[in-house]
Design an enzyme around this catalytic site. Structure first.
Site, PDB file in Angstrom:
ATOM      1  N   GLY A   1      53.261  85.149  89.591  1.00 29.11           N
ATOM      2  CA  GLY A   1      53.727  84.074  88.726  1.00 29.11           C
ATOM      3  C   GLY A   1      53.532  82.718  89.364  1.00 29.11           C
TER       4      GLY A   1
ATOM      5  N   GLY B   1      54.470  79.849  87.883  1.00 26.14           N
ATOM      6  CA  GLY B   1      55.302  78.903  87.124  1.00 26.14           C
ATOM      7  C   GLY B   1      56.127  78.071  88.100  1.00 26.14           C
ATOM      8  N   PHE B   2      57.222  77.478  87.586  1.00 23.05           N
ATOM      9  CA  PHE B   2      58.052  76.610  88.428  1.00 23.05           C
ATOM     10  C   PHE B   2      58.510  77.350  89.690  1.00 23.05           C
ATOM     11  CE2 PHE B   2      59.888  73.600  84.917  1.00 23.05           C
ATOM     12  CZ  PHE B   2      58.614  73.151  84.675  1.00 23.05           C
ATOM     13  N   GLY B   3      59.034  78.580  89.490  1.00 26.17           N
ATOM     14  CA  GLY B   3      59.605  79.331  90.614  1.00 26.17           C
ATOM     15  C   GLY B   3      58.542  79.741  91.614  1.00 26.17           C
TER      16      GLY B   3
ATOM     17  N   VAL C   1      49.385  91.331  86.461  1.00 26.57           N
ATOM     18  CA  VAL C   1      49.974  92.423  87.242  1.00 26.57           C
ATOM     19  C   VAL C   1      50.535  93.462  86.275  1.00 26.57           C
ATOM     20  CG1 VAL C   1      51.852  93.016  88.824  1.00 26.57           C
ATOM     21  CG2 VAL C   1      50.515  90.934  89.197  1.00 26.57           C
TER      22      VAL C   1
ATOM     23  N   GLU D   1      65.531  69.679  70.139  1.00 29.83           N
ATOM     24  CA  GLU D   1      64.358  68.817  70.361  1.00 29.83           C
ATOM     25  C   GLU D   1      63.291  69.108  69.311  1.00 29.83           C
ATOM     26  OE1 GLU D   1      64.207  68.197  75.219  1.00 29.83           O
ATOM     27  OE2 GLU D   1      63.365  69.993  74.354  1.00 29.83           O
TER      28      GLU D   1
HETATM   29  C1  LIG Z   1      60.196  75.002  75.166  1.00 30.95           C
HETATM   30  C2  LIG Z   1      60.910  74.985  76.490  1.00 30.95           C
HETATM   31  C3  LIG Z   1      61.592  73.837  76.883  1.00 30.95           C
HETATM   32  C4  LIG Z   1      62.251  73.811  78.126  1.00 30.95           C
HETATM   33  N1  LIG Z   1      62.897  72.668  78.492  1.00 30.95           N
HETATM   34  C5  LIG Z   1      63.488  72.606  79.709  1.00 30.95           C
HETATM   35  C6  LIG Z   1      64.134  71.407  80.168  1.00 30.95           C
HETATM   36  O1  LIG Z   1      64.178  70.406  79.453  1.00 30.95           O
HETATM   37  N2  LIG Z   1      64.706  71.419  81.395  1.00 30.95           N
HETATM   38  C7  LIG Z   1      64.684  72.516  82.210  1.00 30.95           C
HETATM   39  O2  LIG Z   1      65.208  72.478  83.333  1.00 30.95           O
HETATM   40  N3  LIG Z   1      64.078  73.659  81.814  1.00 30.95           N
HETATM   41  C8  LIG Z   1      63.493  73.729  80.599  1.00 30.95           C
HETATM   42  N4  LIG Z   1      62.892  74.878  80.194  1.00 30.95           N
HETATM   43  C9  LIG Z   1      62.977  76.060  81.066  1.00 30.95           C
HETATM   44  C10 LIG Z   1      61.957  76.024  82.191  1.00 30.95           C
HETATM   45  O3  LIG Z   1      60.663  75.746  81.689  1.00 30.95           O
HETATM   46  C11 LIG Z   1      62.010  77.418  82.839  1.00 30.95           C
HETATM   47  O4  LIG Z   1      63.305  77.599  83.358  1.00 30.95           O
HETATM   48  C12 LIG Z   1      60.996  77.555  83.952  1.00 30.95           C
HETATM   49  O5  LIG Z   1      59.684  77.404  83.451  1.00 30.95           O
HETATM   50  C13 LIG Z   1      61.173  78.923  84.583  1.00 30.95           C
HETATM   51  O6  LIG Z   1      60.284  79.003  85.666  1.00 30.95           O
HETATM   52  P1  LIG Z   1      59.738  80.410  86.158  1.00 30.95           P
HETATM   53  O7  LIG Z   1      58.865  80.141  87.334  1.00 30.95           O
HETATM   54  O8  LIG Z   1      60.884  81.341  86.314  1.00 30.95           O
HETATM   55  O9  LIG Z   1      58.895  80.978  84.928  1.00 30.95           O
HETATM   56  P2  LIG Z   1      57.609  80.378  84.217  1.00 30.95           P
HETATM   57  O10 LIG Z   1      57.504  78.905  84.436  1.00 30.95           O
HETATM   58  O11 LIG Z   1      57.672  80.894  82.818  1.00 30.95           O
HETATM   59  O12 LIG Z   1      56.397  81.059  85.000  1.00 30.95           O
HETATM   60  C14 LIG Z   1      56.160  82.428  84.962  1.00 30.95           C
HETATM   61  C15 LIG Z   1      54.694  82.636  85.267  1.00 30.95           C
HETATM   62  O13 LIG Z   1      54.486  84.033  85.475  1.00 30.95           O
HETATM   63  C16 LIG Z   1      53.260  84.410  84.870  1.00 30.95           C
HETATM   64  N5  LIG Z   1      53.338  85.841  84.586  1.00 30.95           N
HETATM   65  C17 LIG Z   1      54.277  86.481  83.858  1.00 30.95           C
HETATM   66  N6  LIG Z   1      54.040  87.805  83.867  1.00 30.95           N
HETATM   67  C18 LIG Z   1      52.925  88.001  84.610  1.00 30.95           C
HETATM   68  C19 LIG Z   1      52.168  89.167  84.966  1.00 30.95           C
HETATM   69  N7  LIG Z   1      52.519  90.385  84.580  1.00 30.95           N
HETATM   70  N8  LIG Z   1      51.065  89.003  85.732  1.00 30.95           N
HETATM   71  C20 LIG Z   1      50.688  87.762  86.147  1.00 30.95           C
HETATM   72  N9  LIG Z   1      51.362  86.638  85.833  1.00 30.95           N
HETATM   73  C21 LIG Z   1      52.467  86.753  85.066  1.00 30.95           C
HETATM   74  C22 LIG Z   1      53.175  83.537  83.620  1.00 30.95           C
HETATM   75  O14 LIG Z   1      51.831  83.395  83.178  1.00 30.95           O
HETATM   76  C23 LIG Z   1      53.776  82.221  84.124  1.00 30.95           C
HETATM   77  O15 LIG Z   1      52.778  81.332  84.603  1.00 30.95           O
HETATM   78  C24 LIG Z   1      62.231  74.948  78.965  1.00 30.95           C
HETATM   79  C25 LIG Z   1      61.531  76.093  78.553  1.00 30.95           C
HETATM   80  C26 LIG Z   1      60.875  76.117  77.348  1.00 30.95           C
HETATM   81  C27 LIG Z   1      60.132  77.363  76.933  1.00 30.95           C
END
Ligand SMILES: Cc1cc2nc3c(=O)[nH]c(=O)nc-3n(C[C@H](O)[C@H](O)[C@H](O)COP(=O)(O)OP(=O)(O)OC[C@H]3O[C@@H](n4cnc5c(N)ncnc54)[C@H](O)[C@@H]3O)c2cc1C
Length: 231
Positions: free
Chosen positions: A24, A26-28, A93, A185
């Site tokens: 992943g 993403g942010f995390g 994955v 929003e």
């Molecule tokens: C519309 C919307 C508005 C939001 N607004 C806000 C806000 O204003 N403020 C705030 O703090 N938060 C906000 N959030 C929440 C914030 O975006 C999430 O909390 C954050 O993105 C979570 O980060 P993460 O790394 O856990 O997951 P994600 O950012 O979702 O990243 C997960 C990554 O894992 C990858 N992945 C998943 N499964 C697999 C796999 N099997 N194999 C390979 N790759 C995989 C995905 O492609 C993705 O890139 C919002 C979310 C959304 C959807």
């Protein structure tokens, strides 16, 4: 509570080369990778099924045509380019075998790891009604944002040529389910988009034709925010 610190905790046991796989980007996943960036003796591989990181908080602006997808996406490789010990793989994955410390990918390849970080984010919850997904897509990817934008703009086009007031009203009514920050929003952005476009670009539609209904099961919208902010 002990706060997890990737650089300290991965490095603590042995000073030998350690392979860290992060699922992943993403942010995390990126926050973790950057903590480990250029750390000695640690090789990091970030695996994501997309090649870009998405700034999800602005997805609703793409869904309502205020921003273009490129404004909210950045290639993961670009974000991590300055870290020589981090490699990025675009792949999905599909399995993890903790006993052999292997991650399997949908294309049949596999990766071995010493430490694994799972940062795959979350998915929409349709509360047991997955059949709703077809009619009301989630808002987690550019594809879904584009789908929503396409439906909204197409509805305006069809409303412009509607044969009756009832048909026009139906086409210009949007229902947003969920009065959390994203729903609120989204409802506001649809309203803004509609009013702005309708008065500027359409001859047979009036801004008053547009209706946005926000549905929330709880006692009030934005339940996570303090009540005094609504006074
Ligand atoms: C519309 C919307 C508005 C939001 N607004 C806000 C806000 O204003 N403020 C705030 O703090 N938060 C906000 N959030 C929440 C914030 O975006 C999430 O909390 C954050 O993105 C979570 O980060 P993460 O790394 O856990 O997951 P994600 O950012 O979702 O990243 C997960 C990554 O894992 C990858 N992945 C998943 N499964 C697999 C796999 N099997 N194999 C390979 N790759 C995989 C995905 O492609 C993705 O890139 C919002 C979310 C959304 C959807």
């Amino acid at each position: 509570m002990t706060v997890f610190n990737p650089r300290r905790d991965f490095d603590a046991e042995h000073r030998v080369s350690r392979r860290v796989v992060i699922i992943g980007g993403g942010f995390g996943g990126l926050a973790c990778a950057m903590e480990l960036g250029n750390a000695p003796d640690i090789d990091v591989t970030v695996v994501d099924r997309r090649n870009h990181n998405l700034f999800q908080p602005l997805l609703y602006q793409v869904a309502t045509a205020a921003l273009s997808p490129a404004d909210i996406a950045e290639p993961i490789r670009k974000t991590l380019a300055r870290f020589k010990n981090i490699n990025m793989i675009m792949a999905e994955v599909v399995g993890i075998d903790p006993s052999s410390r292997m991650v399997s990918l949908s294309d049949g390849d596999s990766l071995s790891y010493d430490q694994l970080v799972i940062a795959t984010g979350s998915d929409y919850n349709y509360f047991g009604h997955d059949e709703w997904r077809e009619f009301a897509p989630g808002l987690k990817s550019i594809h879904e944002a584009r789908q929503i934008r396409h439906r909204l703009l197409l509805a305006f086009e069809r409303a412009e040529r509607a044969k009756s007031e009832a048909e026009k009203q139906a086409l210009l009514t949007s229902i947003v389910i969920g009065g959390g920050p994203t729903g609120v929003e989204m409802a506001g952005a649809i309203s803004e988009l509609g009013r702005f476009m309708i008065s500027r670009d359409f001859r047979n539609l009036q801004p008053d034709n547009l209706k946005v209904i926000l549905v929330e099961a709880g006692p009030r919208i934005l339940a996570a925010f303090p009540e005094h902010l609504f006074a």
